[in-house]
Design an enzyme around this catalytic site. Structure first.
Site, PDB file in Angstrom:
ATOM      1  N   GLY A 474       0.818  -1.210   0.000  1.00 45.29           N
ATOM      2  CA  GLY A 474       0.000   0.000   0.000  1.00 45.29           C
ATOM      3  C   GLY A 474       0.847   1.253   0.000  1.00 45.29           C
ATOM      4  N   GLU A 731       7.389   5.333   8.098  1.00 41.93           N
ATOM      5  CA  GLU A 731       7.181   5.289   9.541  1.00 41.93           C
ATOM      6  C   GLU A 731       7.308   6.656  10.209  1.00 41.93           C
ATOM      7  OE1 GLU A 731      10.073   2.100   9.359  1.00 41.93           O
ATOM      8  OE2 GLU A 731       9.002   1.142  11.005  1.00 41.93           O
TER       9      GLU A 731
HETATM   10  N1  MCN Z   1       8.421   7.672  -0.691  1.00 38.79           N
HETATM   11  C1  MCN Z   1       8.694   8.827  -1.404  1.00 38.79           C
HETATM   12  N2  MCN Z   1       9.904   9.454  -1.247  1.00 38.79           N
HETATM   13  C2  MCN Z   1      10.849   8.955  -0.418  1.00 38.79           C
HETATM   14  C3  MCN Z   1      10.597   7.764   0.296  1.00 38.79           C
HETATM   15  C4  MCN Z   1       9.361   7.143   0.125  1.00 38.79           C
HETATM   16  O1  MCN Z   1       7.857   9.292  -2.157  1.00 38.79           O
HETATM   17  N3  MCN Z   1      12.000   9.595  -0.263  1.00 38.79           N
HETATM   18  C5  MCN Z   1       7.064   7.055  -0.761  1.00 38.79           C
HETATM   19  C6  MCN Z   1       6.921   5.981  -1.835  1.00 38.79           C
HETATM   20  O2  MCN Z   1       5.577   5.960  -2.293  1.00 38.79           O
HETATM   21  C7  MCN Z   1       7.218   4.705  -1.062  1.00 38.79           C
HETATM   22  C8  MCN Z   1       6.631   5.008   0.295  1.00 38.79           C
HETATM   23  O3  MCN Z   1       6.790   6.427   0.467  1.00 38.79           O
HETATM   24  O4  MCN Z   1       6.601   3.583  -1.655  1.00 38.79           O
HETATM   25  C9  MCN Z   1       7.274   4.275   1.478  1.00 38.79           C
HETATM   26  O5  MCN Z   1       8.657   4.279   1.348  1.00 38.79           O
HETATM   27  P1  MCN Z   1       9.659   3.930   2.554  1.00 38.79           P
HETATM   28  O6  MCN Z   1       9.638   5.006   3.539  1.00 38.79           O
HETATM   29  O7  MCN Z   1      10.964   3.532   1.955  1.00 38.79           O
HETATM   30  O8  MCN Z   1       9.006   2.646   3.260  1.00 38.79           O
HETATM   31  P2  MCN Z   1       8.934   1.149   2.703  1.00 38.79           P
HETATM   32  O9  MCN Z   1       8.656   1.143   1.278  1.00 38.79           O
HETATM   33  O10 MCN Z   1      10.086   0.379   3.242  1.00 38.79           O
HETATM   34  O11 MCN Z   1       7.584   0.656   3.394  1.00 38.79           O
HETATM   35  C10 MCN Z   1       7.578   0.170   4.691  1.00 38.79           C
HETATM   36  C11 MCN Z   1       7.016   1.175   5.665  1.00 38.79           C
HETATM   37  C12 MCN Z   1       6.881   0.542   6.982  1.00 38.79           C
HETATM   38  S1  MCN Z   1       8.316  -0.052   7.669  1.00 38.79           S
HETATM   39  C13 MCN Z   1       5.652   0.388   7.583  1.00 38.79           C
HETATM   40  S2  MCN Z   1       5.587  -0.273   9.152  1.00 38.79           S
HETATM   41  C14 MCN Z   1       4.465   0.799   6.898  1.00 38.79           C
HETATM   42  C15 MCN Z   1       4.711   1.853   5.898  1.00 38.79           C
HETATM   43  O12 MCN Z   1       5.777   1.654   5.151  1.00 38.79           O
HETATM   44  N4  MCN Z   1       3.458  -0.061   6.673  1.00 38.79           N
HETATM   45  C16 MCN Z   1       2.466   0.302   5.794  1.00 38.79           C
HETATM   46  N5  MCN Z   1       3.633   2.342   5.265  1.00 38.79           N
HETATM   47  C17 MCN Z   1       2.538   1.543   5.084  1.00 38.79           C
HETATM   48  N6  MCN Z   1       1.553   1.913   4.250  1.00 38.79           N
HETATM   49  C18 MCN Z   1       0.511   1.071   4.030  1.00 38.79           C
HETATM   50  N7  MCN Z   1      -0.462   1.455   3.177  1.00 38.79           N
HETATM   51  N8  MCN Z   1       0.438  -0.151   4.631  1.00 38.79           N
HETATM   52  C19 MCN Z   1       1.373  -0.554   5.507  1.00 38.79           C
HETATM   53  O13 MCN Z   1       1.306  -1.742   6.067  1.00 38.79           O
HETATM   54 MO1  MOS Z   2       7.808  -1.354   9.598  1.00 40.66          MO
HETATM   55  S1  MOS Z   2       7.224  -1.641  11.550  1.00 40.66           S
HETATM   56  O1  MOS Z   2       9.527  -1.505   9.966  1.00 40.66           O
HETATM   57  O2  MOS Z   2       7.450  -2.889   8.887  1.00 40.66           O
END
Ligand code: MCN
Ligand code: MOS
Length: 764
Positions: A474, A731
């Site tokens: 998501g 997060e």
């Molecule tokens: N993004 C961006 N620019 C950046 C970094 C990220 O635009 N510099 C946007 C992108 O759309 C990317 C999203 O933010 O797909 C999330 O990126 P990131 O911060 O790298 O996180 P992850 O992709 O590793 O996702 C995991 C993170 C975690 S650890 C949890 S907990 C969480 C979260 O994301 N769980 C979620 N967001 C969530 N969102 C949804 N809908 N559902 C979850 O379970």
């Molecule tokens: Mo996020 S709690 O690190 O999946």
């Protein structure tokens, strides 16, 4: 090969399609129309259904299991108990620590929490399995349980020395400080509550196992299944095309997965096992309950001299979860003297787990409430005191910040919120019988970095395919990887197909710690660059290419067409070029691993977290930052709290897609509203059972609880943090929301609530 130098992205302004564009979710239509098939929705021939039997006591031993009636029930194929289930091997943990050489049984004889799996029934239909599971009779020898942290039997717990952080002489400095704040802050058990419950379909073909299971980490889970069943890693395939939310809870293979895969092996038929909603409260852990004491010694101008922090989190009887409570405490403010220590206390609960910003989230509740208390104590504006104690470098690592736009976040948020119009006194702002409070708090999350891998394919029709075993739960992975490939190759995002969620694709590490976007945009950028290099190389060198006679050393690709950067000479589509040189595809796998990495390094990188790069590696300390400004309205008579306005300014570095990042931030803020006002796992003290184990009683925010939320990006590209300059998004925004609300409630009412959630009985 001929030299060609393109500064990728320069030649092509892709608008929404490029990195940084506001492209809508590419998986949106499939999800809205129902075309998106989630893991457990696969229709398999011969599918059978499993249902779990769970312990009704929190501590003791299973004396006997009578499964006769269940075995005789219609449609029942097998009843699994600790005596009848096949024997598995123990698996290594997520650091890859070699496991103990002993068998692993996912069905318990020794009960350490209520809701533990003790038996399972497999039947021809789901209804038959559920009906038969109710017929399994389990008798127990019960022993007294430690129900939670406040249980008299719980004790002080076990010190976690690795969590100790100290510099200067914190207790001496506290003792001599003219102003002293000391308070205890508590957070309850909280649950991830993803909309899609956990579950899986497991199917064996010979010694090959396929598992369709919602997952935040296909390769890590595949490793665990392989180790349990003692088959090679390559024999296990995990499939997880869409994930209906995880929030930290879907990163590991859990005991219900072992049960379903064992049953499938024993029966020689595929088995589907899906958690009921109550089971999602006990089959894996939510956020551990925490207790923190924060003491701040300061001078009369509010300059911090000392912070002493003590934290405790609950863990289970036979598992270990450490919720790092000193993580924000140790970096948010400059202090010459600091001490933070942590204990864990064993209670009869399922082992707690990762939930959005584990550690940082409760840590911020402590320190961001305490600094607010200090502000009132010395009579300084809560925003002002934060700026006064601003940490110009990482006070713990003693390193420069890679980027820290927190001052900018405070300024932008305050301006937009109208903070200057706030009157200082508690209970000084009202609207009829609504007390109005304005609160502020900061948040942060470290930049976790790891190596990534991806495959980029340019196909005969000029379209581009990206493959990775990473996932989208998501947060937007499909979309940002489409943008990265589109921009790098020079095509429109419509012409990019991103395939995720299959462990047969190039491997990926855990989607946790907000690292995936940075890791995977880097990997896709690298693979796409190498695919583009191949394409241009062939266009220049292949005798059949229309560019061959030009003797060009540079070509550009934009809008799916290839031509000279000056615009003279031939201009053909990628499809035409590939046709003329007789190629049906160009393919490149790229990874960001160090050049000398071995196959073993790669396996370790993708299947454990051991290779993740520390956020303080090298010269810099890398973190995302945010400032939340919150307005609450508290009914003076009833004590009901409404969050009526939120303005947050956030620094996640460069945003790959602002529309999605904003959505992520808002999601975190909404979850923070839930944490502040609603969420709390309630334990029945007689049976150690979670009472509100359903979404009617475990409250999460609904639309009516959520006001207009304004988010402002103040980040600047941070190339110390990732290849394309982004920092973590997912997060960050939940961190600091609960204290911002608690601080606003204090401003509204003059009551400091240090125990979450802030429910009305605590206010009247
Ligand atoms: N993004 C961006 N620019 C950046 C970094 C990220 O635009 N510099 C946007 C992108 O759309 C990317 C999203 O933010 O797909 C999330 O990126 P990131 O911060 O790298 O996180 P992850 O992709 O590793 O996702 C995991 C993170 C975690 S650890 C949890 S907990 C969480 C979260 O994301 N769980 C979620 N967001 C969530 N969102 C949804 N809908 N559902 C979850 O379970
Ligand atoms: Mo996020 S709690 O690190 O999946």
């Amino acid at each position: 090969m001929t030299v060609h130098n393109i500064r990728h992205g320069d030649a092509f302004d892709g608008g929404a399609d490029a990195v940084g564009g506001r492209l809508s979710r590419v998986d949106g239509p499939a999800k809205i129309t129902g075309a998106a098939k989630y893991a457990v929705e696969q229709q398999l021939k011969g599918l059978t259904y499993a249902a779990l039997v769970e312990s009704t006591i929190a501590s003791g031993k299973v004396r006997a299991i009578d499964s006769k009636a269940a075995e005789a029930a219609p449609g029942v194929l097998k009843v699994l108990t600790p005596d009848t289930i096949i024997s598995l091997r123990s698996a290594s943990d997520w650091f890859g620590t070699p496991p103990p050489d002993k068998p692993y049984c996912p069905l318990a004889r020794d009960i350490t929490f209520s809701g533990q799996h003790v038996a399972a029934v497999v039947a021809e239909t789901f209804e038959q399995a559920v009906a038969a599971a109710a017929l399994v009779k389990v008798s127990y020898d019960e022993t007294p349980a430690i129900v939670d942290l406040s249980d008299g039997k719980a004790g002080d717990g076990i010190p976690v020395d690795a969590m100790t952080k100290e510099w200067g002489d914190a207790s001496a400095a506290f003792a001599s400080a003219p102003v002293r704040i000391c308070a205890a802050y508590n957070t309850p058990r909280e649950y991830q509550a993803p909309m899609e419950p956990h579950g899986l379909i497991a199917r064996w073909e010979g010694d090959h196992l396929t598992v369709w299971e919602p997952s935040q980490w296909l390769d890590g889970m595949a490793r665990t299944y392989a180790e349990w069943f003692a088959v090679p890693f390559e024999n296990v395939r995990l499939v997880s095309p869409y994930v209906g939310g995880g929030f930290g809870s879907k990163a590991l293979a859990l005991s219900h997965g072992a049960i379903a895969a064992s049953a499938a092996k024993m029966l020689g038929r595929p088995v589907r096992l899906v958690m009921t909603r109550p089971q999602t409260f006990t089959s894996y852990g939510g956020r551990a309950a925490t207790r923190q004491t924060v003491t701040i010694g300061a001078d009369r101008d509010g300059m911090i001299q000392s912070i002493v922090h003590r934290g405790v989190n609950e863990t289970s009887i036979d598992g270990m979860w450490v919720e790092p409570l000193g993580s924000v405490t140790s970096i948010m403010y400059a202090t010459p003297n600091f001490s933070s220590k942590q204990n864990v206390v064993r209670v009869n609960s399922v082992v707690p787990g990762a939930m959005r910003a584990p550690g940082e989230n409760p840590s911020a509740f402590g320190i961001e409430s305490a600094i607010d208390e200090l502000a009132y104590e010395v009579g300084i504006d809560p925003l002002e005191i934060r700026l006064k104690n601003y940490a110009e470098q990482d006070p713990h690592a003693k390193k420069a910040w890679s980027t820290r736009q927190l001052r900018e976040a405070f300024a932008a948020g305050a301006e937009r919120f109208g903070w200057a119009r706030r009157t200082a006194e508690p209970r000084s702002m009202r609207d009829g019988n609504q007390l109005i409070g304005w609160g502020v708090a900061a948040g942060t999350y470290p930049v976790r970095r790891a190596y990534g891998e991806a495959m980029v394919r340019i196909l005969a029709d000029g379209s581009v395919e990206v493959e990775s075993s990473s996932i989208d739960m998501g947060q937007g992975t499909y979309t940002i990887l489409a943008q990265t490939a589109a921009e790098t190759v020079g095509v429109s995002a419509d012409d990019v197909v991103v395939k995720l969620g299959d462990s047969r694709f190039p491997r990926a590490g855990v989607t946790g710690g907000s690292r995936l976007a940075g890791v995977m945009t880097g990997a896709v950028h690298k693979a796409a660059t190498s695919a583009l290099d191949q394409l241009i190389g062939l266009a220049i060198s292949d005798p059949r290419s229309p560019f061959h006679t030009l003797q060009a050393n540079t070509l550009v690709v934009a809008n799916g067409r290839i031509g000279s950067p000056r615009g003279d000479g031939p201009d053909v589509s990628i499809a035409e070029l590939l046709k003329s040189i007789g190629r049906d595809r160009i393919e490149a796998t790229g990874d960001t691993m160090p050049a000398n990495s071995t196959a073993e390094d790669r396996y370790k990188n993708y299947t454990t977290i051991a290779m993740a790069l520390p956020h303080t590696e090298g010269d810099y300390s890398r973190h995302s930052w945010c400032a939340h400004f919150v307005e609450v309205r508290v009914d003076e008579d009833f004590g009901t709290v409404r969050v009526s306005r939120v303005v947050s300014a956030l620094d996640s570095g460069r945003l790959y897609n602002p529309k999605l990042a904003e959505s992520q931030w808002k999601g975190g803020i909404i979850m923070g509203i839930g944490q502040a006002l609603l969420e709390e796992g309630i334990v029945d003290r007689r049976h150690g059972r979670i009472v509100n184990n359903n979404l009617a009683d475990y409250l999460v925010p609904t639309n009516a609880d959520v006001p207009e939320i304004e988010v402002i990006s103040v980040g600047i590209p941070d190339l110390h943090s990732s290849v394309l300059g982004g920092k973590g998004v997912g997060e960050l925004a939940i961190v600091g929301m609960a204290p911002a609300i608690a601080n606003a409630v204090f401003h509204a009412t003059g009551k400091r609530i240090r125990d979450l959630p802030i429910t009305l009985e605590k206010l009247i």
